[in-house]
Design a protein around this motif. Structure first.
Motif, PDB file in Angstrom:
ATOM      1  N   ALA A 102      48.878  87.873  25.290  1.00  0.00           N
ATOM      2  CA  ALA A 102      49.743  88.905  25.886  1.00  0.00           C
ATOM      3  C   ALA A 102      50.984  88.354  26.581  1.00  0.00           C
ATOM      4  O   ALA A 102      51.812  89.142  27.055  1.00  0.00           O
ATOM      5  CB  ALA A 102      48.928  89.745  26.872  1.00  0.00           C
ATOM      6  N   HIS A 103      51.108  87.008  26.628  1.00  0.00           N
ATOM      7  CA  HIS A 103      52.289  86.466  27.316  1.00  0.00           C
ATOM      8  C   HIS A 103      52.642  85.086  26.770  1.00  0.00           C
ATOM      9  O   HIS A 103      51.946  84.103  27.016  1.00  0.00           O
ATOM     10  CB  HIS A 103      52.029  86.368  28.822  1.00  0.00           C
ATOM     11  CG  HIS A 103      53.244  85.998  29.612  1.00  0.00           C
ATOM     12  ND1 HIS A 103      54.274  86.886  29.856  1.00  0.00           N
ATOM     13  CD2 HIS A 103      53.617  84.832  30.208  1.00  0.00           C
ATOM     14  CE1 HIS A 103      55.208  86.300  30.567  1.00  0.00           C
ATOM     15  NE2 HIS A 103      54.841  85.045  30.790  1.00  0.00           N
ATOM     16  N   SER A 104      53.752  85.054  26.021  1.00  0.00           N
ATOM     17  CA  SER A 104      54.157  83.796  25.378  1.00  0.00           C
ATOM     18  C   SER A 104      55.660  83.619  25.496  1.00  0.00           C
ATOM     19  O   SER A 104      56.421  84.587  25.440  1.00  0.00           O
ATOM     20  CB  SER A 104      53.764  83.873  23.893  1.00  0.00           C
ATOM     21  OG  SER A 104      54.580  83.044  23.097  1.00  0.00           O
ATOM     22  N   HIS A 105      56.094  82.354  25.682  1.00  0.00           N
ATOM     23  CA  HIS A 105      57.511  81.985  25.512  1.00  0.00           C
ATOM     24  C   HIS A 105      57.506  80.886  24.451  1.00  0.00           C
ATOM     25  O   HIS A 105      57.258  79.718  24.770  1.00  0.00           O
ATOM     26  CB  HIS A 105      58.126  81.443  26.806  1.00  0.00           C
ATOM     27  CG  HIS A 105      57.855  82.277  28.025  1.00  0.00           C
ATOM     28  ND1 HIS A 105      58.476  83.474  28.277  1.00  0.00           N
ATOM     29  CD2 HIS A 105      57.033  82.072  29.076  1.00  0.00           C
ATOM     30  CE1 HIS A 105      58.058  83.975  29.424  1.00  0.00           C
ATOM     31  NE2 HIS A 105      57.174  83.139  29.931  1.00  0.00           N
ATOM     32  N   THR A 106      57.783  81.252  23.211  1.00  0.00           N
ATOM     33  CA  THR A 106      57.562  80.282  22.129  1.00  0.00           C
ATOM     34  C   THR A 106      58.395  79.017  22.274  1.00  0.00           C
ATOM     35  O   THR A 106      57.927  77.925  21.978  1.00  0.00           O
ATOM     36  CB  THR A 106      57.855  80.898  20.744  1.00  0.00           C
ATOM     37  OG1 THR A 106      59.093  81.590  20.793  1.00  0.00           O
ATOM     38  CG2 THR A 106      56.753  81.812  20.300  1.00  0.00           C
ATOM     39  N   MET A 157      56.055  92.170  33.524  1.00  0.00           N
ATOM     40  CA  MET A 157      56.899  91.498  34.515  1.00  0.00           C
ATOM     41  C   MET A 157      56.125  90.326  35.143  1.00  0.00           C
ATOM     42  O   MET A 157      54.927  90.460  35.423  1.00  0.00           O
ATOM     43  CB  MET A 157      57.252  92.526  35.600  1.00  0.00           C
ATOM     44  CG  MET A 157      58.254  92.067  36.603  1.00  0.00           C
ATOM     45  SD  MET A 157      58.708  93.489  37.656  1.00  0.00           S
ATOM     46  CE  MET A 157      60.224  92.877  38.328  1.00  0.00           C
ATOM     47  N   HIS A 158      56.795  89.193  35.358  1.00  0.00           N
ATOM     48  CA  HIS A 158      56.193  88.123  36.155  1.00  0.00           C
ATOM     49  C   HIS A 158      56.075  88.622  37.603  1.00  0.00           C
ATOM     50  O   HIS A 158      57.065  89.097  38.165  1.00  0.00           O
ATOM     51  CB  HIS A 158      57.088  86.875  36.171  1.00  0.00           C
ATOM     52  CG  HIS A 158      57.216  86.174  34.851  1.00  0.00           C
ATOM     53  ND1 HIS A 158      58.404  86.079  34.167  1.00  0.00           N
ATOM     54  CD2 HIS A 158      56.304  85.504  34.103  1.00  0.00           C
ATOM     55  CE1 HIS A 158      58.221  85.371  33.052  1.00  0.00           C
ATOM     56  NE2 HIS A 158      56.963  85.021  32.983  1.00  0.00           N
ATOM     57  N   VAL A 159      54.899  88.481  38.171  1.00  0.00           N
ATOM     58  CA  VAL A 159      54.688  88.969  39.541  1.00  0.00           C
ATOM     59  C   VAL A 159      53.901  87.928  40.343  1.00  0.00           C
ATOM     60  O   VAL A 159      52.806  87.534  39.945  1.00  0.00           O
ATOM     61  CB  VAL A 159      53.906  90.310  39.539  1.00  0.00           C
ATOM     62  CG1 VAL A 159      53.576  90.737  40.959  1.00  0.00           C
ATOM     63  CG2 VAL A 159      54.692  91.403  38.831  1.00  0.00           C
ATOM     64  N   VAL A 180      52.218  89.876  35.185  1.00  0.00           N
ATOM     65  CA  VAL A 180      51.864  88.547  34.682  1.00  0.00           C
ATOM     66  C   VAL A 180      51.677  87.600  35.880  1.00  0.00           C
ATOM     67  O   VAL A 180      52.548  87.538  36.752  1.00  0.00           O
ATOM     68  CB  VAL A 180      52.961  88.016  33.738  1.00  0.00           C
ATOM     69  CG1 VAL A 180      52.578  86.651  33.178  1.00  0.00           C
ATOM     70  CG2 VAL A 180      53.204  89.000  32.601  1.00  0.00           C
ATOM     71  N   HIS A 181      50.563  86.916  35.923  1.00  0.00           N
ATOM     72  CA  HIS A 181      50.147  85.948  36.950  1.00  0.00           C
ATOM     73  C   HIS A 181      49.437  86.620  38.126  1.00  0.00           C
ATOM     74  O   HIS A 181      48.238  86.521  38.260  1.00  0.00           O
ATOM     75  CB  HIS A 181      51.313  85.083  37.446  1.00  0.00           C
ATOM     76  CG  HIS A 181      51.980  84.308  36.362  1.00  0.00           C
ATOM     77  ND1 HIS A 181      51.310  83.441  35.549  1.00  0.00           N
ATOM     78  CD2 HIS A 181      53.269  84.302  35.925  1.00  0.00           C
ATOM     79  CE1 HIS A 181      52.147  82.908  34.663  1.00  0.00           C
ATOM     80  NE2 HIS A 181      53.346  83.420  34.868  1.00  0.00           N
ATOM     81  N   SER A 182      50.166  87.217  39.055  1.00  0.00           N
ATOM     82  CA  SER A 182      49.535  87.893  40.218  1.00  0.00           C
ATOM     83  C   SER A 182      48.561  86.968  40.940  1.00  0.00           C
ATOM     84  O   SER A 182      47.409  87.340  41.214  1.00  0.00           O
ATOM     85  CB  SER A 182      48.804  89.163  39.772  1.00  0.00           C
ATOM     86  OG  SER A 182      49.669  89.999  39.064  1.00  0.00           O
ATOM     87  N   SER A 234      49.353  82.524  26.710  1.00  0.00           N
ATOM     88  CA  SER A 234      49.539  81.071  26.590  1.00  0.00           C
ATOM     89  C   SER A 234      50.798  80.616  27.318  1.00  0.00           C
ATOM     90  O   SER A 234      51.018  79.427  27.497  1.00  0.00           O
ATOM     91  CB  SER A 234      49.604  80.642  25.123  1.00  0.00           C
ATOM     92  OG  SER A 234      50.740  81.206  24.482  1.00  0.00           O
ATOM     93  N   ASP A 235      51.662  81.539  27.693  1.00  0.00           N
ATOM     94  CA  ASP A 235      52.810  81.321  28.567  1.00  0.00           C
ATOM     95  C   ASP A 235      53.655  80.109  28.159  1.00  0.00           C
ATOM     96  O   ASP A 235      54.409  80.175  27.206  1.00  0.00           O
ATOM     97  CB  ASP A 235      52.311  81.217  30.014  1.00  0.00           C
ATOM     98  CG  ASP A 235      53.428  81.412  31.041  1.00  0.00           C
ATOM     99  OD1 ASP A 235      54.578  81.690  30.635  1.00  0.00           O
ATOM    100  OD2 ASP A 235      53.166  81.295  32.252  1.00  0.00           O
ATOM    101  N   SER A 236      53.511  78.978  28.811  1.00  0.00           N
ATOM    102  CA  SER A 236      54.376  77.824  28.562  1.00  0.00           C
ATOM    103  C   SER A 236      53.952  77.009  27.341  1.00  0.00           C
ATOM    104  O   SER A 236      54.616  76.036  26.995  1.00  0.00           O
ATOM    105  CB  SER A 236      54.364  76.887  29.773  1.00  0.00           C
ATOM    106  OG  SER A 236      53.119  76.219  29.847  1.00  0.00           O
TER     107      SER A 236
HETATM  108 ZN   LIG Z   1      55.993  83.495  31.640  1.00  0.00          ZN
END
Ligand SMILES: [Zn+2]
Length: 489
Positions: A59-63, A237-239, A274-276, A325-327
């Motif tokens: 649900a959260h990726s920056h390729t 949103m990153h939170v 995202v994160h929290s 997987s984010d980073s």
């Molecule tokens: Zn991110």
């Protein structure tokens, strides 16, 4: 013609069953879950010695950050925390041509496929050229990432990201040059992108992602959230990933990010935080009462030293937890899933912390985080095997070294806590096998092109590292950071 996928074991509602399979319609959805004698003249694909499970949802990726894997693990080069790590990430972001963004995304998506991921939510914030100028098509880079997903065969939800400033009372950071758009341009470009793809591909959908409270001022956030609500799209949103961003929000608005979102009615069932990580009990209840999802990215959060996500408190409050997987520090959905609990074990010096919250067994709970909770966050009917859902799944070899010696009742805990990627054999997306017998038709080409880009981006730095002594480099970097420290938000 329908297709019947017939595995040795099928994962259904928390259990593995014998004798059943998926009957898949020509539109890529599951017609029904049934037995072999109930499929008419459907084609049959036998999957002996394999279990078939719903595909993972990232649900959260920056390729593009796949490119800094291994390049940000030095304290000398990337500093000691998240804020200095960004310099390495910005270095990659500022180098890539549109074609390279496509190829790096293909590499990340390919790795996701081989990890059993069938849907990705790409939180995409590279928009302009390296000088901050829009391309003649301002959606060029979004389209490059979408084309990469289509080439590889993964389902994508492009979360087009608004990045309007570097932070409260901060000058624009040159490292973020390619991220910026005005709110008006952002909405206009997003609308144009969505309308262009609306009827083109069933495997491409969209969401909207104001990057964070630090990058999007409240008035703009309200405008973007209203537009998103009007179009009935997911809002991500990153939170509260970092303590410093909460402190900046307190300075600017007199409250924390979650409180700000709550007071302005931005939290909803369509919202994913995202994160929290750094949030308090009252904020947990605000997220829970709104029906919001949290996307945790444990591998990245661990890699960046963000902090420990209180998964037990969130689950007890009834908040669905998705995973990302984010980073791309590592791409392994089940590693993320198990870390949700492992991090709490280290915190509490106990075991199986999230087991039996609301009477849900831990393995089933963590598997849902990696599958249907992510699908919910991205508004995609995937992540579970039900009639009408998308036929997205993967098979595991029951004789793989990492899981051999199992029975249906204990197979799920074995998979969740020990599955190695080598066990994943086939990946089914939209009713078609895009990975067959651990092979993808474009694997050699994708890896070869990616290696060339890696060499181009990092080649000179590798040479520099080889030529200079460590102490010289250390002094150089200390000097640069001492004279011009990057401001925090
Ligand atoms: Zn991110």
């Amino acid at each position: 013609m329908k297709t019947f996928y017939s595995p040795e074991l099928l994962y259904l509602d928390g259990k593995f069953v014998h004798g059943k399979g998926l009957l898949v319609a020509t539109d890529g959805t599951i017609a029904r879950i049934t037995t072999r004698d109930d499929i008419g003249d459907a084609d049959i694909i036998d999957l002996p010695t394999k279990a078939l499970l719903p595909g993972f949802v990232n649900a959260h990726s920056h390729t593009f950050q796949r490119l800094i894997r291994g390049k940000s693990e030095s304290r000398i080069i990337s500093g000691r925390d998240f804020w200095s790590w960004r310099d390495t990430m910005y270095h990659a972001a500022l180098q890539l041509t549109p074609e390279e963004i496509y190829d790096v995304a293909r590499m990340a998506f390919l790795e996701m496929l081989f990890s059993g991921t069938t849907t990705v939510g790409e939180f995409h914030y590279l928009h302009t050229d390296v000088n901050g100028q829009p391309y003649s098509d301002p959606n060029l880079l979004s389209k490059q990432v979408i084309a990469a997903a289509q080439s590889v065969g993964i389902r994508i939800v492009l979360l087009r990201t608004a990045y309007l400033r570097s932070g409260f009372e901060l000058p624009r950071d040159p490292g973020q040059t390619r991220f910026f758009e005005s709110t008006q341009d952002f909405l206009c470009n997003t609308e144009s992108l969505i309308s262009e793809f609306s009827s083109r591909s069933a495997k491409v959908t969209f969401g909207v992602a104001p990057h964070s409270i630090r990058a999007v001022p409240l008035a703009d956030l309200q405008a973007i959230a209203s537009w998103t609500h009007l179009h009935d799209l997911p809002l991500h949103m990153h939170v509260s990933e970092q303590v410093a961003e909460n402190a900046a929000c307190l300075r600017e608005y007199g409250c924390t990010p979650v409180q700000l979102l709550h007071r302005n009615s931005i939290l909803s069932e369509r919202f994913t935080a995202v994160h929290s990580i750094h949030i308090q009990p009252d904020e947990i209840h605000q997220l829970a009462n709104a029906g919001a999802t949290i996307c945790s990215c444990p591998t990245t959060e661990r890699n960046l030293g963000d902090g420990i996500f209180a998964a037990d408190q969130m689950m007890s409050a009834g908040i669905p937890i998705a995973l990302g997987s984010d980073s791309q520090a590592q791409i392994d959905p089940l590693e993320d899933a198990r870390e949700l609990d492992y991090h709490l074990r280290l915190r509490d010096q106990q075991r199986a912390i999230v087991d039996l919250i609301e009477d849900v067994p831990i393995a089933s709970r963590l598997f849902s985080c990696a599958t249907r909770n992510g699908a919910r966050a991205l508004s995609v009917p995937s992540g579970e095997f039900l009639p009408g859902c998308l036929a997205d799944g993967f098979t595991v070899d029951l004789d793989d070294l990492s899981i051999a010696g199992n029975s249906p009742p204990d197979l799920l805990p074995i998979l969740v806590f020990t599955l190695n990627r080598t066990a994943i054999c086939d990946v089914l997306i939209h009713g078609e096998l895009v990975v067959k017998g651990r092979k993808h038709r474009l694997q050699n080409e994708i890896v070869s092109r990616y290696k060339n880009i890696h060499r181009r981006i990092w080649g000179s730095q590798n040479a520099t590292l080889g030529a200079k002594s460590l102490s010289l480099l250390r002094n150089e970097w200390r000097g640069r950071r001492g004279s011009n420290p990057r401001p925090l938000p």
